[in-house]
Design a protein around this motif. Structure first.
Motif, mmCIF file in Angstrom:
data_model
loop_
_atom_site.group_PDB
_atom_site.id
_atom_site.type_symbol
_atom_site.label_atom_id
_atom_site.label_comp_id
_atom_site.label_asym_id
_atom_site.label_seq_id
_atom_site.Cartn_x
_atom_site.Cartn_y
_atom_site.Cartn_z
ATOM 1 N N GLU A 112 -13.521 9.946 -1.743
ATOM 2 C CA GLU A 112 -13.745 8.967 -2.804
ATOM 3 C C GLU A 112 -12.815 7.765 -2.651
ATOM 4 N N ALA A 113 -11.584 8.025 -2.222
ATOM 5 C CA ALA A 113 -10.640 6.924 -2.012
ATOM 6 C C ALA A 113 -11.113 6.006 -0.892
ATOM 7 N N GLY A 114 -11.690 6.602 0.149
ATOM 8 C CA GLY A 114 -12.228 5.787 1.238
ATOM 9 C C GLY A 114 -13.421 4.956 0.792
ATOM 10 N N ILE A 115 -14.304 5.574 0.020
ATOM 11 C CA ILE A 115 -15.477 4.855 -0.491
ATOM 12 C C ILE A 115 -15.049 3.706 -1.400
ATOM 13 N N ASN A 116 -14.100 3.974 -2.262
ATOM 14 C CA ASN A 116 -13.616 2.929 -3.172
ATOM 15 C C ASN A 116 -12.978 1.780 -2.401
ATOM 16 N N ALA A 117 -12.294 2.100 -1.310
ATOM 17 C CA ALA A 117 -11.678 1.042 -0.492
ATOM 18 C C ALA A 117 -12.742 0.090 0.030
ATOM 19 N N ILE A 118 -13.870 0.641 0.439
ATOM 20 C CA ILE A 118 -14.973 -0.188 0.932
ATOM 21 C C ILE A 118 -15.574 -1.007 -0.204
ATOM 22 N N ARG A 119 -15.829 -0.359 -1.318
ATOM 23 C CA ARG A 119 -16.437 -1.041 -2.457
ATOM 24 C C ARG A 119 -15.559 -2.169 -2.985
ATOM 25 N N GLU A 120 -14.255 -1.966 -2.921
ATOM 26 C CA GLU A 120 -13.323 -2.952 -3.451
ATOM 27 C C GLU A 120 -12.922 -4.001 -2.421
ATOM 28 N N GLY A 121 -13.587 -3.980 -1.272
ATOM 29 C CA GLY A 121 -13.348 -4.999 -0.263
ATOM 30 C C GLY A 121 -12.065 -4.828 0.519
ATOM 31 N N TYR A 122 -11.561 -3.607 0.539
ATOM 32 C CA TYR A 122 -10.322 -3.372 1.282
ATOM 33 C C TYR A 122 -10.667 -3.116 2.748
ATOM 34 N N THR A 123 -11.167 -4.158 3.404
ATOM 35 C CA THR A 123 -11.706 -4.014 4.762
ATOM 36 C C THR A 123 -11.095 -5.017 5.735
ATOM 37 N N ARG A 124 -9.904 -5.494 5.438
ATOM 38 C CA ARG A 124 -9.231 -6.472 6.295
ATOM 39 C C ARG A 124 -8.176 -5.797 7.159
ATOM 40 N N TYR A 125 -7.634 -6.577 8.096
ATOM 41 C CA TYR A 125 -6.502 -6.085 8.866
ATOM 42 C C TYR A 125 -5.349 -5.715 7.927
ATOM 43 N N THR A 126 -4.630 -4.678 8.309
ATOM 44 C CA THR A 126 -3.398 -4.334 7.600
ATOM 45 C C THR A 126 -2.219 -4.740 8.476
ATOM 46 N N SER B 239 -7.975 0.105 7.716
ATOM 47 C CA SER B 239 -7.537 -0.107 6.331
ATOM 48 C C SER B 239 -8.142 0.939 5.401
ATOM 49 N N ILE B 240 -9.377 1.319 5.670
ATOM 50 C CA ILE B 240 -10.072 2.295 4.832
ATOM 51 C C ILE B 240 -9.434 3.671 4.972
ATOM 52 N N SER B 241 -9.145 4.055 6.213
ATOM 53 C CA SER B 241 -8.511 5.347 6.456
ATOM 54 C C SER B 241 -7.133 5.420 5.809
ATOM 55 N N GLN B 242 -6.415 4.300 5.811
ATOM 56 C CA GLN B 242 -5.076 4.306 5.217
ATOM 57 C C GLN B 242 -5.147 4.522 3.703
ATOM 58 N N LYS B 243 -6.134 3.918 3.058
ATOM 59 C CA LYS B 243 -6.320 4.166 1.624
ATOM 60 C C LYS B 243 -6.643 5.641 1.360
ATOM 61 N N ALA B 244 -7.465 6.213 2.227
ATOM 62 C CA ALA B 244 -7.817 7.625 2.092
ATOM 63 C C ALA B 244 -6.591 8.512 2.310
ATOM 64 N N ALA B 245 -5.724 8.120 3.236
ATOM 65 C CA ALA B 245 -4.530 8.910 3.532
ATOM 66 C C ALA B 245 -3.562 8.923 2.353
ATOM 67 N N VAL B 246 -3.488 7.821 1.631
ATOM 68 C CA VAL B 246 -2.652 7.793 0.423
ATOM 69 C C VAL B 246 -3.148 8.847 -0.568
ATOM 70 N N ALA B 247 -4.457 8.954 -0.701
ATOM 71 C CA ALA B 247 -5.032 9.971 -1.581
ATOM 72 C C ALA B 247 -4.737 11.371 -1.064
ATOM 73 N N ALA B 248 -4.763 11.554 0.268
ATOM 74 C CA ALA B 248 -4.467 12.861 0.854
ATOM 75 C C ALA B 248 -3.047 13.299 0.503
ATOM 76 N N LEU B 249 -2.102 12.381 0.637
ATOM 77 C CA LEU B 249 -0.722 12.719 0.316
ATOM 78 C C LEU B 249 -0.517 12.906 -1.179
ATOM 79 N N GLY B 250 -1.467 12.442 -1.969
ATOM 80 C CA GLY B 250 -1.391 12.614 -3.415
ATOM 81 C C GLY B 250 -1.983 13.923 -3.910
ATOM 82 N N LEU B 251 -2.472 14.762 -2.991
ATOM 83 C CA LEU B 251 -3.077 16.033 -3.398
ATOM 84 C C LEU B 251 -2.046 17.052 -3.852
#
Length: 476
Positions: A120-134, A342-354
């Motif tokens: 869900e965190a990855g999907i939200n990253a895409i929906r919210e336009g978090y698709t640029r270089y980090t 960038s999308i994977s990094q947002k998802a990883a933040v959620a993973a560490l939040g489990l």
């Protein structure tokens, strides 16, 4: 020799001075040109033909021999061996796509879906336009989360500028080897080893030094052997715990003995591959090498999200260590791939939040892995002559099938090593496994139990049936 085709108007006649011949035909014609053409400027050609509106199309002439050119590859690339794990996995996939019911137990890829909160965190990253270089080293948000994880779970203190996030742990390790090794340096690698370690050393023009271990000692490195093999050229010791391919876990006491030896060699660093740290079976516990006294400055710790969080396709790993070394890894990455997704990094933040060690989502997967391990150890333990070291972590069983070497199979031939054994089990048993010689131990084969229990039950049935059909070789 080159040629071009000219489509001309009816009024053009000839340009003899450069060997070009025209007629009044409206058709295309292939004609050759000599080196004299190089003396003809585009301006003069345009002037002489401006009334005729001639168009030129360059084409190759079929009867001209191709120019010979150098097709050699870099000696560095020629020294590398392809990954047998990847090759066998690809072969098994191709067989399945062709309709052959192969059971694939070669790849180290969890069969679980990525936990829903991560997805869900990855999907939200895409929906919210978090698709640029980090930033090249990774987002500050994720690096800070990793620092918190390392402090809480591993007892390691790092700042965000001592972390680099890459496209998988494999990239982290490769960059670390390239960053610290010079041509002629030695990389110390206990065997059995992950197939890529020696090739990473060769890629850096370093020499892999393989130290064998024994199944009777649970494939753990003997400190005395390590001490006897270290030289002034020794630059990097690679440790993997829990281990791929054996599932062995280094106890703290043994790591302390190794650390005492490392401390005697000023040039020696340690790369601690901890990608399987959360997939561990009690009473075994994980110890980060950098947490040992005096080892923080000497250790590069590599981890990632692929295994414990079932995120193999998200391609995300990280390295932590002294800023001097990590900055060098970051510099390599800046000219290699730049920052990770960038999308994977947002998802990883959620993973560490489990939660601690991945929370309930990871513990559920580990429980299933343990059940599968227990089934395989019991099943293969029933085979006479087979040797097993019970895995304490990861999801691999590295099993000694050498008692079957020297056997023959009708329609197949002689089983003489781990590779022929795996080919036989693929051809006859329709189970894809990885030969132990790829990991530095030809007596064994690796079975990945990152597959459902029913799948493993079917695989064991096929393997046992195939082994029953083997016959002792008749002496010549």
């Amino acid at each position: 020799m080159a040629a071009f085709c000219i489509q001309n108007s009816p009024s053009i006649s000839r340009i003899d001075s450069v060997g070009l011949h025209f007629d009044n035909s409206q058709s295309f014609r292939l004609i050759s040109f000599s080196s004299q053409l190089s003396n003809l400027s585009l301006r003069s050609l345009e002037t002489s033909t401006k009334q005729q509106r001639t168009s030129l199309v360059v084409r190759a002439v079929k009867n001209i021999d191709p120019m010979e050119f150098d097709t050699t590859l870099s000696p560095r690339v020629n020294s590398l061996k392809p990954s047998k794990t990847v090759a066998i996995t690809d072969q098994a996939t191709a067989l399945v796509q062709a309709g052959v019911p192969v059971i694939r137990l070669a790849a180290g890829e969890p069969d679980f879906d990525t936990p829903a909160a991560i997805v869900e965190a990855g999907i939200n990253a895409i929906r919210e336009g978090y698709t640029r270089y980090t930033p090249n080293a990774g987002t500050l948000e994720l690096r800070s989360a990793i620092c918190h994880k390392l402090k809480e779970e591993n007892g390691l203190s790092y700042s965000a500028d001592q972390i680099v996030i890459s496209n998988g742990a494999k990239q982290c390790i490769t960059q670390a080897v390239l960053a610290v090794c010079s041509p002629g340096d030695e990389v110390i690698i206990p065997a059995p080893f992950w197939v890529s370690y020696p090739e990473m050393a060769r890629l850096a023009d370093a020499t892999p030094v393989i130290l064998p271990t024994n199944i009777s000692e649970n494939f753990l490195l003997d400190p005395e052997l390590l001490d006897s093999k270290l030289t002034e050229k020794s630059r990097l010791l690679i440790l993997c715990s829990p281990s791929n391919p054996t599932g062995s876990v280094y106890p703290r006491k043994l790591l302390e003995q190794i650390a005492a030896i490392v401390a005697k060699h000023p040039r020696l660093l340690v790369l601690s591959d901890e990608i399987y740290e959360h997939i561990i079976y009690a009473p075994a516990t994980h110890t980060s090498f950098a947490s040992l006294p005096g080892m923080w400055d000497r250790t590069l710790t590599v981890n990632g999200f692929s295994k414990a969080f079932a995120m193999t396709g998200w391609r995300l790993g990280y390295i932590a260590g002294p800023k001097h070394f990590v900055s060098a890894c970051n510099k390599i990455q800046s000219q290699f791939t730049s920052g990770a997704s960038s999308i994977s990094q947002k998802a990883a933040v959620a993973a560490l939040g489990l939660g601690y060690a991945g929370g309930e989502a990871v513990s559920t997967m580990v429980k299933a892995f343990r059940e599968r391990r227990d089934f395989l150890v019991k099943s293969f333990g029933e085979l006479e002559g087979v040797k097993i070291s019970e895995p304490q972590g990861a999801f691999y069983l590295f099993i000694d099938f050498s008692c079957y070497y020297g056997s023959k199979a009708d329609g197949f031939g002689l089983i003489q090593d781990s590779e022929s054994m795996c080919r036989y089990l693929l051809d006859v048993g329709q189970v894809a496994l990885v030969p132990g010689d790829a990991f530095g131990d030809d007596t064994c084969i690796r079975i990945s139990y990152a597959a459902s229990l029913p799948t493993l039950q079917a695989a064991v049935e096929n393997i046992k049936k195939a082994l029953t059909a083997l016959k002792p070789a008749v002496p010549a």
